[in-house]
Design an enzyme around this catalytic site. Structure first.
Site, PDB file in Angstrom:
ATOM      1  N   ASP A  36      -9.651  -5.673   3.706  1.00 27.34           N
ATOM      2  CA  ASP A  36      -8.793  -4.964   4.654  1.00 27.34           C
ATOM      3  C   ASP A  36      -9.425  -3.600   4.921  1.00 27.34           C
ATOM      4  O   ASP A  36     -10.457  -3.236   4.321  1.00 27.34           O
ATOM      5  CB  ASP A  36      -7.349  -4.873   4.142  1.00 27.34           C
ATOM      6  CG  ASP A  36      -6.361  -4.702   5.299  1.00 27.34           C
ATOM      7  OD1 ASP A  36      -6.794  -4.355   6.414  1.00 27.34           O
ATOM      8  OD2 ASP A  36      -5.147  -4.911   5.098  1.00 27.34           O
TER       9      ASP A  36
HETATM   10  C1  BGC Z   1      -3.999  -3.995   8.216  1.00 32.64           C
HETATM   11  C2  BGC Z   1      -4.545  -5.341   8.622  1.00 32.64           C
HETATM   12  C3  BGC Z   1      -5.300  -5.238   9.922  1.00 32.64           C
HETATM   13  C4  BGC Z   1      -6.379  -4.196   9.778  1.00 32.64           C
HETATM   14  C5  BGC Z   1      -7.242  -4.045  11.004  1.00 32.64           C
HETATM   15  C6  BGC Z   1      -5.052  -2.899   8.290  1.00 32.64           C
HETATM   16  O1  BGC Z   1      -4.488  -1.641   8.141  1.00 32.64           O
HETATM   17  O2  BGC Z   1      -3.464  -4.077   6.925  1.00 32.64           O
HETATM   18  O3  BGC Z   1      -3.498  -6.266   8.718  1.00 32.64           O
HETATM   19  O4  BGC Z   1      -5.813  -6.481  10.294  1.00 32.64           O
HETATM   20  O5  BGC Z   1      -5.784  -2.951   9.485  1.00 32.64           O
HETATM   21  O6  BGC Z   1      -6.579  -3.437  12.029  1.00 32.64           O
END
Ligand code: BGC
Length: 733
Positions: A278
């Site tokens: 993530d």
């Molecule tokens: C979130 C993810 C997301 C990623 C990219 C993160 O903060 O937890 O779900 O896909 O950002 O935007």
């Protein structure tokens, strides 16, 4: 013999559906790997963020030309992705970039938030929505979406409950399969498909106290029973990628969790795709207190099996030194690169790296069938929580109608959290649609802002009361603002924000009939409305076409039939609250102080999982169980007859629940094991049938092995998780 049959069946269920691979894929990957430098390999494992508006950054071009940028997120638009792709294809080995974006419930056409989509209990609709989203996404040059989020959540304080399918593993798995199918089709290299991503691996939704990013402590058996199944379903459906979660699970941060990635996912489940971290979750291993520095963080994540690093740069910064020191192995590095390249091949990027710029506008246009699909999806998502004396639909005799609430006149709010490339100006509000409908019907409509999720100078409850006195029916559109759920949007108090409850009380005090339409990304405190307002419609955040869909549902030109994908609590004190809790030694008994209950509140939810009313009266009767006893590997069919006793074609969701009455470990009081959204003409009846076999009857025992145990099973066919027609059968020894 039986055990072998069950094992074979489970193995067949688990076989991943693989997208069509080019015949020479492995050879081509091998050839590339043999030419790549360590720096180029690490570059493939790097994903960098573009600008929020979709532009690439100057640095991306530089890295791309050197073959050092594997992937981006947020860079979108056919022209922009093509420009950056051109730079990547000028690099020595011409490996294309994989463009990613969070297309969570729509790219430009915004569908209801995923929790609302789940409330439809209609996986076919979720699949259609994902397929349309994929078409728009692909047309804009993006080849990979960070969806579906398949996290089970039993805590509505957690704002991201809005992004998933609620509290139930069976419903969550059905939705996970449907969304992966919708995004990827059978082959995600097809011109209108994208690679999907099951996230957040794992148990991110079990964040302690509902605080986003916080710790999850979940026993292994509960992981297998509750939190893992939708991920497993996504793997079985051939999902291309996984994302490791931010949180720590049982003390080990998920992004450094070897057991999760190499043990369960890539090992036991044979997942062939790539795992992306993530957003900066590799770097955050330091803040978790398990990595001393960036090099340590990279070592942990790479060894655990995180193939690609999102945004932070610990792999590219430290990878070569780690390799030289023997802290990561050449084989592991190559394996991570292989997984990235495989997804690029399967996405068709080597053969078709560019988007068709000329086609983009026509596809991402809000024309054609996408508005219709968004409308259908919104209608299906509405849940009629309460309807005393048929207060809804709005009666035909109404001449003076009052519509109140800031949310009725807010285009952007309709989209909820994660809006893709959605545009507020594309959205049609409840007010716009009420104006059109009222004009058609000769109704005098008054609209007042009155109150909204945020206290504002525009709040005017007195004016609303005055107008209500002149009206013969009041519709209040209230709820949360779109930013009150979603990422980093946890709440400790679930009351209706701002002065909205005060408004509702003042309106009810006029004695005029009031219907409440609620927009929210989670359950909010409805105790007072449930006791005092005759009709309540839960509308979630219904998307681009939410206004027309909600207006039609309130006027009764379409029929609401959605069901709650979670238990609606009475108070925060009841959380975690879920219908499929385990049996206890002292079940709640009002006559016994020493039983499992509160002194000051019932155990039951305000509205149960699976609940949702219909305007038409439906009847469910004549339960049939095909056998009184079956072998552990056998199948039993359970059915009941559903009739539409009303005057209009309408839907009802029939649900099948199961209880294993005596087992080697405590089992849930009931568990959803089947559902079907059925459409019936007026006067029509249909027998709805569910099959129960080893994959429904079994569970993970104390030894964590899946098994079907002999004994009595109870079943209910019903229209909610409470009550229903009850039957039983035995599984023989
Ligand atoms: C979130 C993810 C997301 C990623 C990219 C993160 O903060 O937890 O779900 O896909 O950002 O935007």
């Amino acid at each position: 013999m039986r055990k072998i049959a069950i094992a074979l069946l489970l193995a067949a269920l688990a076989a991943p559906v693989l997208a069509a691979a080019p015949a020479d894929m492995d050879a081509r990957i091998g050839a590339l790997l043999s030419q790549m430098t360590v720096e180029e390999k690490l570059g493939q494992l790097q994903q960098l963020d573009g600008e929020a508006n979709g532009e690439a950054r100057a640095e991306h071009f530089d890295l791309a030309r050197k073959g050092l940028l594997g992937s981006t997120l947020n860079v979108r638009g056919a022209k922009r992705t093509n420009e950056l792709q051109r730079a990547a294809l000028q690099s020595r080995l011409a490996i294309p970039i994989l463009f990613a974006f969070d297309v969570i419930h729509g790219y430009r056409t915004i569908f209801p938030v995923p929790l609302g989509e789940a409330a439809s209990f209609d996986p076919a609709q979720a699949e259609t929505d994902a397929a349309l989203a994929a078409r728009e996404t692909r047309a804009s040059g993006v080849r990979w979406t960070f969806a579906p989020m398949v996290d089970i959540a039993r805590d509505p304080r957690w704002g991201r409950i809005v992004e998933g399918s609620g509290e139930d593993a069976y419903l969550g798995s059905a939705m996970a399969r449907a969304r992966v199918r919708g995004f990827q089709g059978a082959d995600y290299s097809a011109g209108d498909r994208v690679a999907a991503c099951a996230k957040h691996w794992a148990a991110y939704g079990a964040a302690e106290a509902g605080r986003d990013y916080s710790t999850a402590e979940v026993p292994e058996r509960t992981l297998y029973e509750t939190y893992f199944p939708p991920f497993r379903a996504a793997v079985e459906q051939g999902v291309a990628t996984f994302m490791s979660a931010f949180d720590s699970l049982n003390g080990v941060p998920c992004t450094a969790n070897t057991w999760l990635m190499r043990g369960v996912l890539k090992g036991d489940w044979g997942f062939p795709g790539l795992v992306v971290s993530d957003y900066t979750s590799v770097h955050e291993l330091m803040a978790h207190g398990v990595a001393a520095d960036g090099a340590d963080a990279a070592r942990l994540a790479l060894n655990a099996g995180v193939d690609m690093e999102m945004v932070s740069r610990d792999y590219v910064t430290n990878g070569a030194a780690l390799l030289a020191q023997g802290k990561i192995s050449q084989a592991e590095l190559d394996e991570a690169v292989r997984r990235v390249l495989r997804v690029k091949f399967l996405a068709g990027l080597f053969d078709k790296p560019y988007a068709e710029e000329a086609a983009e506008d026509a596809i991402v246009s809000m024309n054609g069938d996408s508005r219709q699909a968004a409308y259908d999806a919104a209608v299906k998502s509405f849940v009629l929580l309460k309807n005393e004396n048929n207060a809804l639909p709005i009666p035909p005799g109404v001449k003076n109608l009052l519509l109140v609430g800031a949310l009725a006149d807010d285009q952007a709010a309709l989209m909820g959290s994660w809006t893709g490339d959605g545009k507020a100006e594309d959205c049609i509000t409840v007010l716009q649609e009420f104006r059109a409908k009222s004009a058609e019907r000769g109704i005098r409509l008054t609209y007042l802002y009155a109150a909204g999720p945020e206290a504002s100078e525009k709040d005017d409850i007195l004016a609303a009361v005055k107008a209500a006195k002149r009206a013969d029916y009041v519709v209040a559109v209230l709820g949360e603002g779109p930013n009150m759920s979603g990422e980093a949007a946890s709440r400790s108090d679930l009351s209706l924000p701002g002065r909205q409850l005060e408004l509702l009380k003042a309106l009810a005090a006029t004695g005029k009939p009031v219907a409440l339409a609620l927009m929210s990304g989670r359950p909010v405190d409805l105790n007072w409305p449930a006791a005092n307002i005759p009709a309540i419609m839960q509308a979630w955040f219904p998307g681009t076409m939410g206004g027309p869909a909600l207006a039609d549902a309130l006027f009764g030109t379409v029929q609401p039939a959605g069901k709650l994908p979670l238990s609606w609590p009475r108070s925060v004190g009841q959380i975690p609250l879920y219908y499929n809790h385990l049996s206890t030694g002292r079940p709640a008994d009002p006559g016994n102080k020493y039983s499992s209950k509160y002194l000051d509140a019932p155990n039951t939810p305000l509205y149960p999982f699976g609940h949702g009313l219909t305007y038409m009266p439906f009847e469910l009767n004549d339960l049939r169980v095909s056998a009184s006893s079956i072998a552990p590997s056998g199948t039993v069919s359970v059915s009941a007859s559903l009739s539409n006793k009303g005057s209009v074609r309408a839907d009802e969701v029939v649900q099948l629940y199961l209880q294993d009455t005596v087992a080697s470990v405590a089992r849930p009081v009931r568990e959803l094991k089947g559902f079907e959204r059925v459409t019936l003409e007026p006067g029509q009846s249909r027998r709805v049938e569910f099959k129960l076999g080893p994959s429904e009857l079994g569970f993970y025992g104390a030894d964590l092995k899946y098994r079907v145990e002999p004994g009595e099973f109870r079943v209910w066919v019903s229209t909610s998780s409470e009550g229903g027609l009850q039957g039983s059968f035995n599984v023989a020894h």
